[in-house]
Design a protein around this motif. Structure first.
Motif, PDB file in Angstrom:
ATOM      1  N   THR A   1     -27.911  18.979  34.626  1.00 52.47           N
ATOM      2  CA  THR A   1     -27.281  19.374  35.903  1.00 52.47           C
ATOM      3  C   THR A   1     -28.291  19.987  36.879  1.00 52.47           C
ATOM      4  OG1 THR A   1     -26.567  21.518  34.985  1.00 52.47           O
ATOM      5  CG2 THR A   1     -25.000  19.678  34.884  1.00 52.47           C
ATOM      6  N   GLY A   2     -29.438  19.314  37.022  1.00 45.37           N
ATOM      7  CA  GLY A   2     -30.411  19.703  38.024  1.00 45.37           C
ATOM      8  C   GLY A   2     -31.396  20.772  37.628  1.00 45.37           C
ATOM      9  N   SER A   3     -31.337  21.260  36.393  1.00 39.77           N
ATOM     10  CA  SER A   3     -32.233  22.328  35.954  1.00 39.77           C
ATOM     11  C   SER A   3     -32.957  21.934  34.670  1.00 39.77           C
ATOM     12  CB  SER A   3     -31.450  23.623  35.691  1.00 39.77           C
ATOM     13  OG  SER A   3     -30.785  24.059  36.856  1.00 39.77           O
ATOM     14  N   VAL A   4     -34.206  22.384  34.537  1.00 38.77           N
ATOM     15  CA  VAL A   4     -34.932  22.224  33.271  1.00 38.77           C
ATOM     16  C   VAL A   4     -34.409  23.259  32.299  1.00 38.77           C
ATOM     17  CG1 VAL A   4     -37.165  22.396  32.126  1.00 38.77           C
ATOM     18  CG2 VAL A   4     -37.004  21.279  34.357  1.00 38.77           C
ATOM     19  N   VAL A   5     -33.851  22.793  31.164  1.00 41.18           N
ATOM     20  CA  VAL A   5     -33.263  23.715  30.195  1.00 41.18           C
ATOM     21  C   VAL A   5     -34.118  23.863  28.941  1.00 41.18           C
ATOM     22  CG1 VAL A   5     -30.903  23.376  31.016  1.00 41.18           C
ATOM     23  CG2 VAL A   5     -31.809  21.868  29.228  1.00 41.18           C
ATOM     24  N   LEU A   6     -34.994  22.903  28.699  1.00 45.83           N
ATOM     25  CA  LEU A   6     -35.883  22.966  27.536  1.00 45.83           C
ATOM     26  C   LEU A   6     -37.179  22.238  27.867  1.00 45.83           C
ATOM     27  CD1 LEU A   6     -33.605  21.990  24.488  1.00 45.83           C
ATOM     28  CD2 LEU A   6     -34.720  24.213  24.807  1.00 45.83           C
ATOM     29  N   SER A   7     -38.270  22.674  27.246  1.00 44.71           N
ATOM     30  CA  SER A   7     -39.522  21.929  27.342  1.00 44.71           C
ATOM     31  C   SER A   7     -40.352  22.240  26.109  1.00 44.71           C
ATOM     32  CB  SER A   7     -40.286  22.298  28.611  1.00 44.71           C
ATOM     33  OG  SER A   7     -40.731  23.631  28.578  1.00 44.71           O
ATOM     34  N   GLY A   8     -41.249  21.326  25.805  1.00 46.05           N
ATOM     35  CA  GLY A   8     -42.111  21.530  24.651  1.00 46.05           C
ATOM     36  C   GLY A   8     -42.724  20.221  24.194  1.00 46.05           C
ATOM     37  N   THR A   9     -43.362  20.251  23.047  1.00 48.60           N
ATOM     38  CA  THR A   9     -43.919  19.042  22.470  1.00 48.60           C
ATOM     39  C   THR A   9     -42.782  18.210  21.869  1.00 48.60           C
ATOM     40  OG1 THR A   9     -44.229  20.022  20.297  1.00 48.60           O
ATOM     41  CG2 THR A   9     -46.037  20.283  21.890  1.00 48.60           C
ATOM     42  N   PRO A  10     -43.006  16.916  21.644  1.00 52.50           N
ATOM     43  CA  PRO A  10     -41.967  16.117  20.994  1.00 52.50           C
ATOM     44  C   PRO A  10     -41.546  16.693  19.646  1.00 52.50           C
ATOM     45  CG  PRO A  10     -43.638  14.686  21.917  1.00 52.50           C
ATOM     46  CD  PRO A  10     -44.148  16.084  22.063  1.00 52.50           C
ATOM     47  N   GLU A  11     -42.511  17.214  18.898  1.00 54.28           N
ATOM     48  CA  GLU A  11     -42.198  17.779  17.583  1.00 54.28           C
ATOM     49  C   GLU A  11     -41.260  18.979  17.703  1.00 54.28           C
ATOM     50  OE1 GLU A  11     -45.709  15.366  17.572  1.00 54.28           O
ATOM     51  OE2 GLU A  11     -45.311  17.206  18.727  1.00 54.28           O
ATOM     52  N   GLU A  12     -41.503  19.809  18.711  1.00 48.82           N
ATOM     53  CA  GLU A  12     -40.650  20.982  18.919  1.00 48.82           C
ATOM     54  C   GLU A  12     -39.232  20.567  19.318  1.00 48.82           C
ATOM     55  OE1 GLU A  12     -44.091  24.149  20.460  1.00 48.82           O
ATOM     56  OE2 GLU A  12     -43.015  22.877  21.897  1.00 48.82           O
ATOM     57  N   LEU A  13     -39.130  19.567  20.183  1.00 50.99           N
ATOM     58  CA  LEU A  13     -37.805  19.172  20.655  1.00 50.99           C
ATOM     59  C   LEU A  13     -37.025  18.387  19.614  1.00 50.99           C
ATOM     60  CD1 LEU A  13     -38.940  20.263  23.311  1.00 50.99           C
ATOM     61  CD2 LEU A  13     -37.648  18.479  24.477  1.00 50.99           C
ATOM     62  N   VAL A  14     -37.726  17.618  18.786  1.00 46.81           N
ATOM     63  CA  VAL A  14     -37.040  16.874  17.717  1.00 46.81           C
ATOM     64  C   VAL A  14     -36.375  17.834  16.735  1.00 46.81           C
ATOM     65  CG1 VAL A  14     -37.481  15.478  15.648  1.00 46.81           C
ATOM     66  CG2 VAL A  14     -38.335  14.722  17.862  1.00 46.81           C
ATOM     67  N   SER A  15     -36.959  19.012  16.568  1.00 51.97           N
ATOM     68  CA  SER A  15     -36.384  19.989  15.629  1.00 51.97           C
ATOM     69  C   SER A  15     -35.312  20.859  16.274  1.00 51.97           C
ATOM     70  CB  SER A  15     -37.494  20.886  15.065  1.00 51.97           C
ATOM     71  OG  SER A  15     -38.100  21.644  16.100  1.00 51.97           O
ATOM     72  N   SER A  16     -35.062  20.663  17.579  1.00 48.00           N
ATOM     73  CA  SER A  16     -34.039  21.456  18.275  1.00 48.00           C
ATOM     74  C   SER A  16     -32.657  20.868  18.014  1.00 48.00           C
ATOM     75  CB  SER A  16     -34.327  21.471  19.781  1.00 48.00           C
ATOM     76  OG  SER A  16     -33.176  21.810  20.517  1.00 48.00           O
ATOM     77  N   GLU A  17     -31.739  21.690  17.521  1.00 45.37           N
ATOM     78  CA  GLU A  17     -30.374  21.223  17.267  1.00 45.37           C
ATOM     79  C   GLU A  17     -29.703  20.751  18.551  1.00 45.37           C
ATOM     80  OE1 GLU A  17     -28.856  20.651  14.422  1.00 45.37           O
ATOM     81  OE2 GLU A  17     -30.694  21.243  13.405  1.00 45.37           O
ATOM     82  N   GLN A  18     -29.982  21.444  19.662  1.00 45.67           N
ATOM     83  CA  GLN A  18     -29.396  21.068  20.950  1.00 45.67           C
ATOM     84  C   GLN A  18     -29.819  19.659  21.350  1.00 45.67           C
ATOM     85  OE1 GLN A  18     -30.341  23.846  24.086  1.00 45.67           O
ATOM     86  NE2 GLN A  18     -29.534  22.523  25.694  1.00 45.67           N
ATOM     87  N   VAL A  19     -31.109  19.355  21.186  1.00 42.26           N
ATOM     88  CA  VAL A  19     -31.623  18.032  21.542  1.00 42.26           C
ATOM     89  C   VAL A  19     -31.094  16.976  20.582  1.00 42.26           C
ATOM     90  CG1 VAL A  19     -33.717  16.618  21.715  1.00 42.26           C
ATOM     91  CG2 VAL A  19     -33.667  18.929  22.704  1.00 42.26           C
ATOM     92  N   LYS A  20     -31.071  17.304  19.291  1.00 41.93           N
ATOM     93  CA  LYS A  20     -30.592  16.324  18.308  1.00 41.93           C
ATOM     94  C   LYS A  20     -29.148  15.957  18.563  1.00 41.93           C
ATOM     95  CE  LYS A  20     -32.150  18.495  14.497  1.00 41.93           C
ATOM     96  NZ  LYS A  20     -32.500  18.745  13.080  1.00 41.93           N
ATOM     97  N   MET A  21     -28.320  16.929  18.857  1.00 45.25           N
ATOM     98  CA  MET A  21     -26.899  16.675  19.089  1.00 45.25           C
ATOM     99  C   MET A  21     -26.663  15.882  20.380  1.00 45.25           C
ATOM    100  SD  MET A  21     -25.030  17.835  16.597  1.00 45.25           S
ATOM    101  CE  MET A  21     -23.410  18.033  17.318  1.00 45.25           C
ATOM    102  N   ALA A  22     -27.382  16.279  21.447  1.00 45.68           N
ATOM    103  CA  ALA A  22     -27.100  15.708  22.776  1.00 45.68           C
ATOM    104  C   ALA A  22     -27.781  14.380  23.034  1.00 45.68           C
ATOM    105  CB  ALA A  22     -27.509  16.709  23.851  1.00 45.68           C
ATOM    106  N   TYR A  23     -29.000  14.189  22.450  1.00 46.44           N
ATOM    107  CA  TYR A  23     -29.793  13.038  22.881  1.00 46.44           C
ATOM    108  C   TYR A  23     -30.265  12.129  21.756  1.00 46.44           C
ATOM    109  CZ  TYR A  23     -29.934  15.964  27.018  1.00 46.44           C
ATOM    110  OH  TYR A  23     -29.569  16.743  28.090  1.00 46.44           O
TER     111      TYR A  23
END
Length: 234
Positions: free
Chosen positions: A209-231
């Motif tokens: 919704t127009g805002s950066v909510v997370l950033s990091g390396t691919p490894e960091e984001l792959v381990s994020s539950e929020q990213v895994k669930m949403a994307y």
């Protein structure tokens, strides 16, 4: 190479980007992921001068891009491959590629880069006299990328290159993106296929919704539950 700082963008009274900040280091593939309507395409259009920010700053190689025209930004070394290809349907493949070099005057260099594009996309050489509107979706995506490369960019903005393509062709396009990057072009990639985007990225930003909510390396984001669930569908 690119620094976007606290960017706000409005469409009329609707705010499309809200304080977006991101960095694209030289030589990397930085990926933006997010749902439809999150603001990803709006951000690329703002970087390339098609939209003007209401607030914030954009610096490229340390130089402010605020107030620059889209043509100035292409001359500075940024090329944009828009969502949906946007090839000139009633012009040939070769004419589309030549248009990509419209800001250049170095005839020998243009010829050299045209050959490089044909080496990268042999199908375009085969179809060079064909009207672009008669190409398949995958061929049009190759043409849109080749046309952008004809400006000899240092930074390539790619908006949804996999959209509407068969899975096998998507793998081909992404392999070519990696090759373009290995050849020295920095890439800022917008992509809804998060698994594929994460597989080639060096840094990832998640926009909601127009805002950066997370950033990091691919490894960091792959381990994020929020990213895994949403994307990532897991």
């Amino acid at each position: 190479m690119l620094n976007v700082e606290q960017i706000d963008v409005y469409y009329g009274h609707i705010q499309a980007l809200k304080g977006v900040t991101l960095d694209v280091p030289h030589g990397e593939i930085v990926t933006l992921i997010g749902a439809n309507g999150a603001g990803k395409s709006t951000l690329l259009k703002t970087i390339s001068g098609l939209l003007k920010p209401n607030r914030g700053s954009i610096h490229y190689t340390g130089v402010s891009m605020n107030g620059k025209t889209a043509q100035d930004i292409v001359k500075a070394g940024i090329s944009h491959v828009p969502e949906g290809r946007r090839v000139f349907a009633n012009m040939s493949v070769l004419e589309n590629l030549e248009l990509g070099a419209f800001v250049r005057r170095d005839t020998i260099g243009i010829r050299h880069d045209l050959q490089k594009v044909f080496e990268l996309f042999p199908r375009l050489h085969e179809r060079r006299k064909q009207l672009s509107g008669t190409l398949s979706g995958g061929e049009q995506q190759m043409l849109a990328m080749g046309r952008a490369l004809m400006a000899r960019p240092k930074l390539l903005l790619l908006d949804e290159p996999s959209m509407g393509l068969a899975p096998l062709l998507v793998k081909t396009i992404f392999a070519i993106i990696e090759e373009i990057n290995r050849n020295g072009t920095t890439v800022l990639l917008v992509e809804q296929n998060a698994n594929l985007a994460l597989s080639i990225a060096t840094r990832v930003y998640v926009i909601e919704t127009g805002s950066v909510v997370l950033s990091g390396t691919p490894e960091e984001l792959v381990s994020s539950e929020q990213v895994k669930m949403a994307y990532l569908g897991s």
